[in-house]
Design a protein around this motif. Sequence first.
Motif, mmCIF file in Angstrom:
data_model
loop_
_atom_site.group_PDB
_atom_site.id
_atom_site.type_symbol
_atom_site.label_atom_id
_atom_site.label_comp_id
_atom_site.label_asym_id
_atom_site.label_seq_id
_atom_site.Cartn_x
_atom_site.Cartn_y
_atom_site.Cartn_z
ATOM 1 N N GLN A 1 0.393 -0.946 -0.160
ATOM 2 C CA GLN A 1 -0.654 0.116 -0.414
ATOM 3 C C GLN A 1 0.971 1.477 -0.129
ATOM 4 O O GLN A 1 2.244 0.838 1.091
ATOM 5 C CB GLN A 1 -0.873 -0.236 0.815
ATOM 6 N N SER A 2 0.493 2.297 -0.931
ATOM 7 C CA SER A 2 1.702 3.324 -1.060
ATOM 8 C C SER A 2 1.089 4.429 0.436
ATOM 9 O O SER A 2 -0.309 3.819 0.689
ATOM 10 C CB SER A 2 1.090 4.199 -2.064
ATOM 11 N N LYS A 3 2.017 5.327 0.626
ATOM 12 C CA LYS A 3 1.637 6.204 1.825
ATOM 13 C C LYS A 3 0.939 7.258 1.181
ATOM 14 O O LYS A 3 1.376 7.838 0.210
ATOM 15 C CB LYS A 3 3.331 6.341 2.013
ATOM 16 N N PRO A 4 0.218 7.330 2.218
ATOM 17 C CA PRO A 4 -0.365 9.148 1.970
ATOM 18 C C PRO A 4 0.291 9.713 1.277
ATOM 19 O O PRO A 4 1.558 9.862 2.389
ATOM 20 C CB PRO A 4 -1.986 9.217 3.421
ATOM 21 N N THR A 5 0.096 10.934 0.437
ATOM 22 C CA THR A 5 0.550 12.398 0.014
ATOM 23 C C THR A 5 -0.040 13.267 0.429
ATOM 24 O O THR A 5 -1.483 13.459 0.566
ATOM 25 C CB THR A 5 0.992 12.086 -1.695
ATOM 26 N N TYR A 6 0.826 14.091 0.802
ATOM 27 C CA TYR A 6 0.092 15.387 1.520
ATOM 28 C C TYR A 6 0.589 17.174 0.440
ATOM 29 O O TYR A 6 1.752 16.948 0.584
ATOM 30 C CB TYR A 6 0.533 15.692 2.826
ATOM 31 N N ASP A 7 -0.433 17.611 0.065
ATOM 32 C CA ASP A 7 0.438 18.968 -0.777
ATOM 33 C C ASP A 7 -0.056 20.559 0.409
ATOM 34 O O ASP A 7 -0.307 20.523 1.093
ATOM 35 C CB ASP A 7 -1.168 19.139 -1.632
ATOM 36 N N GLY B 1 -4.441 26.669 7.116
ATOM 37 C CA GLY B 1 -3.427 26.944 8.746
ATOM 38 C C GLY B 1 -4.629 26.062 10.289
ATOM 39 O O GLY B 1 -4.996 26.695 9.742
ATOM 40 N N ALA B 2 -3.542 26.264 10.767
ATOM 41 C CA ALA B 2 -3.556 26.384 12.395
ATOM 42 C C ALA B 2 -2.887 26.833 12.861
ATOM 43 O O ALA B 2 -2.103 26.798 12.775
ATOM 44 C CB ALA B 2 -4.284 24.990 12.377
ATOM 45 N N ASP B 3 -3.348 27.679 13.919
ATOM 46 C CA ASP B 3 -2.756 28.466 15.660
ATOM 47 C C ASP B 3 -2.489 27.078 16.327
ATOM 48 O O ASP B 3 -3.813 26.436 17.068
ATOM 49 C CB ASP B 3 -3.312 29.489 16.045
ATOM 50 N N VAL B 4 -1.734 26.820 16.878
ATOM 51 C CA VAL B 4 -1.747 25.239 17.956
ATOM 52 C C VAL B 4 -0.669 25.920 18.778
ATOM 53 O O VAL B 4 -0.105 25.398 19.479
ATOM 54 C CB VAL B 4 -0.640 24.312 17.535
ATOM 55 N N SER B 5 -1.017 27.372 19.317
ATOM 56 C CA SER B 5 0.272 27.773 20.251
ATOM 57 C C SER B 5 -0.565 27.184 21.960
ATOM 58 O O SER B 5 0.850 26.594 22.696
ATOM 59 C CB SER B 5 0.324 29.389 20.031
ATOM 60 N N TRP B 6 -1.450 26.917 21.989
ATOM 61 C CA TRP B 6 -1.834 26.588 23.366
ATOM 62 C C TRP B 6 -1.226 24.483 23.281
ATOM 63 O O TRP B 6 -1.283 24.455 24.947
ATOM 64 C CB TRP B 6 -3.186 26.536 23.219
ATOM 65 N N LEU B 7 -1.072 24.217 21.785
ATOM 66 C CA LEU B 7 -0.743 22.610 22.556
ATOM 67 C C LEU B 7 0.190 22.050 23.683
ATOM 68 O O LEU B 7 -0.046 21.309 24.308
ATOM 69 C CB LEU B 7 -0.494 22.170 21.203
ATOM 70 N N SER B 8 1.251 22.366 23.446
ATOM 71 C CA SER B 8 2.404 22.112 24.579
ATOM 72 C C SER B 8 1.725 22.037 25.863
ATOM 73 O O SER B 8 2.005 20.441 26.712
ATOM 74 C CB SER B 8 3.363 22.434 24.343
ATOM 75 N N ARG C 1 -2.699 18.004 9.308
ATOM 76 C CA ARG C 1 -1.828 17.395 8.848
ATOM 77 C C ARG C 1 -2.703 16.384 7.764
ATOM 78 O O ARG C 1 -2.894 16.655 6.215
ATOM 79 C CB ARG C 1 -0.558 16.979 8.950
ATOM 80 N N ASP C 2 -3.447 15.755 8.419
ATOM 81 C CA ASP C 2 -4.363 14.197 7.656
ATOM 82 C C ASP C 2 -5.019 15.347 7.177
ATOM 83 O O ASP C 2 -5.982 14.296 6.488
ATOM 84 C CB ASP C 2 -4.138 13.057 8.795
ATOM 85 N N LEU C 3 -4.927 16.135 7.992
ATOM 86 C CA LEU C 3 -7.091 17.089 7.497
ATOM 87 C C LEU C 3 -7.142 18.070 6.631
ATOM 88 O O LEU C 3 -7.970 18.658 6.103
ATOM 89 C CB LEU C 3 -7.723 16.954 8.749
ATOM 90 N N GLY C 4 -5.544 17.921 6.089
ATOM 91 C CA GLY C 4 -5.427 18.606 5.339
ATOM 92 C C GLY C 4 -4.741 20.675 5.807
ATOM 93 O O GLY C 4 -4.766 20.940 4.671
ATOM 94 N N VAL C 5 -4.265 20.795 6.999
ATOM 95 C CA VAL C 5 -3.973 21.893 7.254
ATOM 96 C C VAL C 5 -2.536 21.317 6.909
ATOM 97 O O VAL C 5 -1.630 21.030 7.357
ATOM 98 C CB VAL C 5 -3.994 22.162 9.046
ATOM 99 N N ASN C 6 -1.817 22.424 6.228
ATOM 100 C CA ASN C 6 -0.999 22.453 6.021
ATOM 101 C C ASN C 6 0.479 23.901 5.749
ATOM 102 O O ASN C 6 1.389 24.140 6.237
ATOM 103 C CB ASN C 6 -0.836 22.280 3.989
ATOM 104 N N LEU D 1 6.320 17.222 9.670
ATOM 105 C CA LEU D 1 5.853 16.744 8.825
ATOM 106 C C LEU D 1 5.348 18.013 7.337
ATOM 107 O O LEU D 1 4.555 17.671 6.984
ATOM 108 C CB LEU D 1 4.195 17.241 10.162
ATOM 109 N N GLY D 2 6.141 18.385 6.942
ATOM 110 C CA GLY D 2 6.346 19.443 5.776
ATOM 111 C C GLY D 2 5.460 20.836 6.170
ATOM 112 O O GLY D 2 5.094 21.060 5.048
#
Length: 269
Positions: free
Chosen positions: A32-38, A45-52, A76-81, A111-112
């Motif tokens: 099975q080929s690995k998924p690719t992401y554009d 985008g998303a602001d993840v400043s709270w994450l840590s 990333r899997d949901l399309g956030v680049n 994650l690119g």
Amino acid sequence: MKNQFRKIMLLAALAIFSLSACSDDENNTTPQSKPTYDMTGFAKGADVSWLSEMEKAGSKFYNASGAEQDCITLLRDLGVNSIRLRVWVDPQDGWSGKQDVLAKAWRAKNLGQRIMIDFHYSDSWADPGKQNIPTAWTDFKDDLQKMEAAVADHTTDVLSYLKENGIDVEWIQIGNETTTGMLWPLGLASDNNFGNYAALNNAGYDAAKAVYPEAQCIIHIDQGNVLGRFTWMFDGLKAAGAKWDVIGMSLYPEDDNWQTVTDGDAGSF
């Protein structure tokens, strides 16, 4: 006797055929080929400043199947680049300080994803209601030249730290929601005075470009549906010699007006 012999031979042939079929299937299985992401083009985008801080407190994230997943990977899997990360000057507990920003930037880089750095030029939130001078800068709250140097030094320090650790930065916000200027009261914009705000903005802009020459620098204000707010701000900044590459707009509609709020005073851009 002959019939019994034929049955035995038929069963043997079926067994050999079955084994052969299984062997062929195993040998011919296509991996099975690995998924690719554009990660190019339009920035989603998303602001993840709270994450840590959230992770430290025990927050978990799950995909649509209910499986636990790393938050940035899930995005990333949901399309956030693209990922935005805020920076505070001397934050309590270190959250959104430069080390915390680097840790999250590395996760996005691996994650690119593309990266935006959002300078607040404060020890905590800067927004339309407050642009508080960092505690370490209060001694020169009335000295424009020293405040410009502080802005430049802080910008250079954070961005150089990221660059030295292999982080590429595509966008840089020079202040956060600086709707009436930054670093009040020294950098407060008014009908008669955009000069101090423009000078402080330019100190950040020039420092950012010195570290990341190709990065796009952003002036960011709120109420993106109110044209008058933007013409007042950017006409005033332009006349004062301010520098910017991108205009950033925030808009916060409510549950009961999100379908109509953009009709207000938006006019045409």
